[in-house]
Design a protein around this motif. Sequence first.
Motif, PDB file in Angstrom:
ATOM      1  N   GLY A   1      62.462  86.815  59.334  1.00 32.57           N
ATOM      2  CA  GLY A   1      61.655  85.453  59.453  1.00 32.57           C
ATOM      3  C   GLY A   1      60.196  85.837  60.059  1.00 32.57           C
ATOM      4  N   THR A   2      59.616  84.655  60.613  1.00 36.27           N
ATOM      5  CA  THR A   2      58.356  84.966  61.135  1.00 36.27           C
ATOM      6  C   THR A   2      58.283  83.950  62.433  1.00 36.27           C
ATOM      7  OG1 THR A   2      57.357  85.128  58.806  1.00 36.27           O
ATOM      8  CG2 THR A   2      55.732  84.773  60.697  1.00 36.27           C
ATOM      9  N   VAL A   3      57.643  84.385  63.385  1.00 38.22           N
ATOM     10  CA  VAL A   3      57.323  83.421  64.574  1.00 38.22           C
ATOM     11  C   VAL A   3      55.700  83.468  64.643  1.00 38.22           C
ATOM     12  CG1 VAL A   3      57.486  83.316  67.194  1.00 38.22           C
ATOM     13  CG2 VAL A   3      59.417  84.035  65.855  1.00 38.22           C
ATOM     14  N   LEU A   4      55.179  82.301  64.498  1.00 33.70           N
ATOM     15  CA  LEU A   4      53.737  82.095  64.623  1.00 33.70           C
ATOM     16  C   LEU A   4      53.249  81.287  65.772  1.00 33.70           C
ATOM     17  CD1 LEU A   4      52.999  81.340  60.803  1.00 33.70           C
ATOM     18  CD2 LEU A   4      52.684  83.530  61.959  1.00 33.70           C
ATOM     19  N   PRO A   5      52.221  81.879  66.440  1.00 28.04           N
ATOM     20  CA  PRO A   5      51.414  80.973  67.475  1.00 28.04           C
ATOM     21  C   PRO A   5      50.624  80.055  66.849  1.00 28.04           C
ATOM     22  CG  PRO A   5      50.535  83.054  67.385  1.00 28.04           C
ATOM     23  CD  PRO A   5      51.566  83.278  66.361  1.00 28.04           C
TER      24      PRO A   5
END
Length: 371
Positions: A237-241
């Motif tokens: 998946g993705t972790v976005l700030p």
Amino acid sequence: MSISVDIRHKIGKLDLNAQFDIAEPGITALFGPSGSGKTTIINAIAGLLRPDRGRITIHDRPVFDRTQRINLAPRRRRVGYVFQDARLFPHLSVAANLFFGHKRSDRPMTKAACDDVIGMLGIGSLLSRRPNLLSGGEKQRVSLGRALLGNPEILLLDEPLSALDQGRKNEIIPYLENLRDARQLPILYVSHAIDEVARLADHMVVMEGGKTLASGSVFDMLGRTDLAPLAGQFDTGTVLPTTVKSRDPQGVISFLDCAGQRFVVPFLGKKSGSPVRLHIRARDVMIAQTAPTGISANNVLPVTIRDIADNGGDTLDITLGLGHDDTGESRTIHARITQWSATRLKLAIGQRVFAVIKSVTVDGHLRADDL
């Protein structure tokens, strides 16, 4: 390096061969399925287990080196340890439990610093109670406070949420976030729960079968598509700030920004400018050739296909470029789709498409300094 680990150890059927470095304060997740050697590693760092071979340093100070015959006692390693089950002394009050390590520390904290820790964890009202009168979440907060009042150089957390139900987890996670953001302390956090890692961790070390598979920033690691041995555990998946920009007039939706793209999520209740970390699972991202209309999904983002990775089965992992944020960092999101869909859409690297994401599938977490 804050922590450097290069050890080998045989225990039962596990043949541990672990190498990794933790260079900065913050939370590093030691992630992997049960039996991958995570607890063995932190027990070795804490001095509760002596590896067969190797070396462990904390702030460049060797605490274990088999070749040089160095093996410092646990209390000399300046390590705080929080176990899965709290392990409070049942015959002592909360206050006595908290100050147990403090009284034995060779670098005792000031009273003001102790008061700050107690206040940060919200346990001031519990000081006179006994552990049997505490909830699971309260016990873990007291255990965390006990470890911190020993004034450690590093903190080891061995799946501190695994014994709690979801309500108690939600109770204690904000305190862990506050600890991450407010104190310059390296934290090694053992977990096999990807949602916890995505919400809390800055860095990540992935273990499988006693081996170190990979390590790096959590923003990069959760987008890796080449960690196949953890199929069923590692959810790409993705972790976005992101940053809160505004909300809708009815206050049911928050609008966020990342790399110039607008994300729509359920209302977070926070002001404009608040930093937010988003976790988006690859399986929750759809791809469209043209911008769809008349659908319930609120996030329709123009993106560019950066990479197409074959999983060796009937699915593909697609890396989608969002653009560059204010720091110049290139931001991407990941989609997992069937090979049949990719063929039908004639997807190719460099192609401009649209990522479609339902708001309710996006996990948005405010940083603790804004809670």
